[in-house]
Enzyme design. Structure first.
Site, PDB file in Angstrom:
ATOM      1  N   LYS A  52      -5.526   7.241 -35.796  1.00  0.00           N
ATOM      2  CA  LYS A  52      -6.692   6.961 -34.957  1.00  0.00           C
ATOM      3  C   LYS A  52      -6.750   5.479 -34.583  1.00  0.00           C
ATOM      4  CE  LYS A  52      -9.452  10.681 -37.009  1.00  0.00           C
ATOM      5  NZ  LYS A  52     -10.605  11.012 -37.890  1.00  0.00           N
ATOM      6  N   SER A  68     -10.743   5.830 -39.331  1.00  0.00           N
ATOM      7  CA  SER A  68     -11.116   6.373 -40.634  1.00  0.00           C
ATOM      8  C   SER A  68     -11.047   7.896 -40.612  1.00  0.00           C
ATOM      9  CB  SER A  68     -12.534   5.927 -41.013  1.00  0.00           C
ATOM     10  OG  SER A  68     -12.865   6.333 -42.328  1.00  0.00           O
ATOM     11  N   ASP A  69     -10.855   8.469 -41.779  1.00  0.00           N
ATOM     12  CA  ASP A  69     -10.880   9.926 -41.919  1.00  0.00           C
ATOM     13  C   ASP A  69     -11.345  10.267 -43.325  1.00  0.00           C
ATOM     14  OD1 ASP A  69     -10.024  12.489 -40.416  1.00  0.00           O
ATOM     15  OD2 ASP A  69      -9.211  12.769 -42.433  1.00  0.00           O
ATOM     16  N   THR A  70     -12.082  11.360 -43.443  1.00  0.00           N
ATOM     17  CA  THR A  70     -12.634  11.791 -44.733  1.00  0.00           C
ATOM     18  C   THR A  70     -12.282  13.242 -44.994  1.00  0.00           C
ATOM     19  OG1 THR A  70     -14.509  10.260 -44.536  1.00  0.00           O
ATOM     20  CG2 THR A  70     -14.745  12.082 -46.095  1.00  0.00           C
ATOM     21  N   ALA A 105     -10.105   7.450 -45.983  1.00  0.00           N
ATOM     22  CA  ALA A 105      -9.143   6.407 -45.631  1.00  0.00           C
ATOM     23  C   ALA A 105      -9.728   5.551 -44.529  1.00  0.00           C
ATOM     24  CB  ALA A 105      -7.837   7.025 -45.169  1.00  0.00           C
TER      25      ALA A 105
END
Length: 201
Positions: A52, A68-70, A105
């Site tokens: 991203k 970011s990623d969750t 992240a």
């Protein structure tokens, strides 16, 4: 002024950045979020955060881009966003009375640097009754959230214990994000100082 860009449409991540006083633009990144064969949950969230950030940084090379990623992870298995109410109820049933991990992240991309990290938080749910699970799903809150709940919303009443970063569970680990921004040449405290100086002029 340095341009900060959040490569995410998440209102929760935007609120967290506002919480620490950042001014920023929003440019959601369009990336394929399909897990790769054999990829661990940790590898998955870090890869997506980096993808991203990289995608938007290519379009805006003069900016500092935050990706970011969750993922909510139960016994090594990623629980994504529910596809429907039945799926949401099933996810909550799986989380009931257990400890799961929330992995978030964050990646920072600039023209000169590209760094990332993953923050893992242990979250324990109390036992949920069928009626309260049904009532929660009916609110619609679980439908756009990984694992089918939002700790910053009504879903917070299900959390019995948390070990790690609360902000990471919401969607962005603030302490680590600030460290990465500082490493990219943008200490958050300088934003506070510059705003104070502007008020005093």
């Amino acid at each position: 002024m340095t341009l900060i860009v959040l490569a995410s449409a998440s209102p929760r991540r935007a609120e967290l950045l506002k919480q620490i006083g950042l001014s920023f633009g929003v440019r959601p990144a369009d990336v394929d979020e399909t897990p790769k064969p054999g990829e661990s949950a940790l590898q998955y969230v870090e890869r997506l955060a980096r993808a991203k950030a990289r995608a938007v940084a290519v379009e805006q090379p003069d900016a500092i881009v935050i990706g970011s990623d969750t993922s909510v992870v139960l016994a090594g298995r990623i629980l994504g966003k529910p596809v429907d109410r039945k799926d949401a109820a099933e996810m909550l049933g799986q989380l009931s009375g257990t400890t799961h991990q929330v992995m978030t992240a964050v990646a920072i991309a600039t023209a000169d640097s590209f760094e990332s990290c993953v923050v893992t938080t242990d979250v324990r749910f109390r036992h949920l009754s069928g009626k309260e699970t049904e009532a929660y799903v009916a609110t619609g809150e679980p439908m756009d959230k990984a694992g089918g709940y939002g700790i910053q919303g009504r879903g917070g009443i299900f959390v019995e214990e948390l070990r790690g970063s609360y902000s990471a569970v919401v969607g962005l680990p603030l302490q680590e994000t600030a460290e990465l921004l500082a490493g990219a040449g943008y200490p958050v405290w300088e934003t506070w100082n510059s705003r104070q100086e502007s008020r005093n002029e």
